[in-house]
Design a protein around this motif. Structure first.
Motif, PDB file in Angstrom:
ATOM      1  N   GLU A 100     -71.723  64.519 -25.156  1.00 61.15           N
ATOM      2  CA  GLU A 100     -72.635  65.374 -25.910  1.00 61.15           C
ATOM      3  C   GLU A 100     -72.878  66.707 -25.227  1.00 61.15           C
TER       4      GLU A 100
ATOM      5  N   ASN B 131     -60.960  66.546 -28.851  1.00 54.06           N
ATOM      6  CA  ASN B 131     -61.347  65.837 -30.079  1.00 54.06           C
ATOM      7  C   ASN B 131     -60.689  64.477 -30.235  1.00 54.06           C
TER       8      ASN B 131
ATOM      9  N   LYS C 199     -70.463  69.384 -26.309  1.00 56.12           N
ATOM     10  CA  LYS C 199     -70.265  69.675 -27.736  1.00 56.12           C
ATOM     11  C   LYS C 199     -70.426  71.164 -28.056  1.00 56.12           C
TER      12      LYS C 199
END
Length: 430
Positions: A172, A71, A175
């Motif tokens: 992405e 993160n 994710k």
């Protein structure tokens, strides 16, 4: 609505009951052997608690550390602030761990305490021969499954760092997996919370068994331990303020005044996270731009737990001293390196320091039963280290803002503070 009794009150009450029960056993038992047998049965509860703690260590470290690293975002956009923050955090971590080690060796709080030998680590620590070569070789796991099965925390940390960096690089595509691991971390935190509900029972059992075998005299030694720890904390506060003064000059005292409420909140609740909103507000008033404080503060809660890290070395060496285990300087430095790594994955964990200490004791062959002895007074120690964490992170955010040109001048900060106060008054009257 009935008011809930705070966890600290339960633990304190369990500690007092444990002292009373242990005293009665010690004085009423026919002889020391009978007292020891009774204490052995009582300690079953504390043994189960220890096993529960060990049960959550590996998945907790893996999930929290992977999520924390992944993160951090795009290293190209935040790299400069990240590097400056991390350099401060690493320096503060080394100072905190080193101060804990130095103070534990100087004050020797564990001397004179005779804890019952559990058969694991008497006399000479089993890993006393763990040198630099063995330490470096041991870092890399042969199998992640094996590391998880054996609770090899260092190896789990290394794998988690690789995993987190790779997951962040996927962008992405990663994710979904990141979300799943984040959910896992929350599940493990919830399980840890459940385990900690049993802490009062474990405290009662540990204190009662200890007093039953050793008598009330052993309690004086733990009073000395608390005194020595807070003395070490006072020195750490002085070093943190001195470091802040080197960069912020006299404004450091203004910062300390602004975070006073957050400091007291974190001390009273024994939670540095509880003071997070107050700290952000105080930093706003001090003139730290929110884009910096909102980045540095969350990082600090993962990488800059100054009070907790100092406690890890101080408490670990205290337990070793109490068991009569002599640790060479090389072994202590190796222990510092271990704690430097393992402490980074424990942000937000209830009683995080206890989990880290449990892993470290296991790594160096020191009886984990010693952890339960300090668990009875851990609430009072946690108050001090949580408040220290809050102070350390606030100073870190202000210094990084100064480096980045994200700190308003005193005049601008005063104007901003007046605007914040005016807005608060409008909301109050509305």
């Amino acid at each position: 609505m009935k008011k809930r009794i705070p966890a600290a009150a339960w633990i304190f009450g369990a500690m007092l009951l444990g002292v009373l029960a242990g005293y009665l056993i010690n004085t009423c038992a026919a002889d020391k052997q009978q007292a020891a047998q009774i204490a052995d049965y009582i300690s079953i509860a504390s043994d189960i608690f220890l096993r529960l703690i060990k049960m959550v260590i590996a998945p907790l470290v893996f999930s929290t550390l992977v999520v924390g690293i992944a993160n951090m975002g795009d290293a190209h956009s935040v790299g400069r602030i990240f590097a400056k923050s991390l350099s401060w955090f690493i320096t503060a971590s080394v100072v905190s761990l080193g101060l804990g080690m130095v103070m534990a060796n100087l004050l020797q709080p564990g001397l004179g305490i005779t804890l019952p030998d559990t058969g694991a680590g008497g006399g000479v620590v089993a890993t006393g021969s763990l040198g630099i070569k063995e330490f470096v070789s041991h870092l890399v796991p042969k199998s992640f499954a094996e590391a998880m099965a054996k609770n090899e925390i260092l190896q789990i940390v290394v794998f988690s760092m690789f995993f987190g960096v790779a997951l962040a690089a996927l962008g992405e595509r990663g994710k979904t997996l990141l979300g799943s691991i984040d959910e896992l971390s929350h599940v493990m935190l919830k399980i840890t919370g459940y385990v900690m509900l049993a802490a009062p029972v474990a405290v009662f059992a540990a204190i009662a068994a200890t007093v039953a075998v050793n008598g009330l005299g052993i309690l004086l030694s733990f009073a000395i331990f608390m005194r020595d720890f807070y003395l070490a904390l006072l020195l750490l506060w002085t070093l943190l303020v001195a470091a802040g003064f080197a960069f912020l000059r006299r404004r450091i005292f203004r910062l300390l005044a602004l975070i006073k409420e957050a400091f007291l909140l974190s001390f009273a609740t024994a939670s540095s996270e509880a003071a997070y909103p107050k700290l952000l507000d105080a930093l706003d008033r001090f003139g730290v731009k929110r884009k910096i404080s909102s980045f540095v503060m969350p990082m600090g809660y993962s990488f800059n737990l100054d009070g907790s890290m100092m406690y890890c070395t101080f408490a670990t060496l205290f337990i070793a001293q109490a068991y009569g285990i002599e640790l060479s300087l090389g072994t202590q430095l190796t222990m510092m390196a271990v704690l430097m790594l393992t402490s980074k994955g424990m942000a937000g964990v209830p009683r995080a320091s206890l989990v880290v200490i449990a892993a470290t004791l296991q790594q160096f062959g020191i009886p984990e039963a010693g952890l339960l002895i300090i668990l009875g007074i851990d609430t009072f120690l946690d108050m001090g280290r949580s408040a220290t964490n809050a102070v350390g992170n606030s100073i870190a955010a202000a210094v990084v803002a100064k480096w980045e040109g994200g700190l308003l001048s005193e005049q601008e900060a005063q104007a901003a503070e007046q605007a914040i106060q005016a807005e608060a008054e409008l909301k109050l009257h509305a």
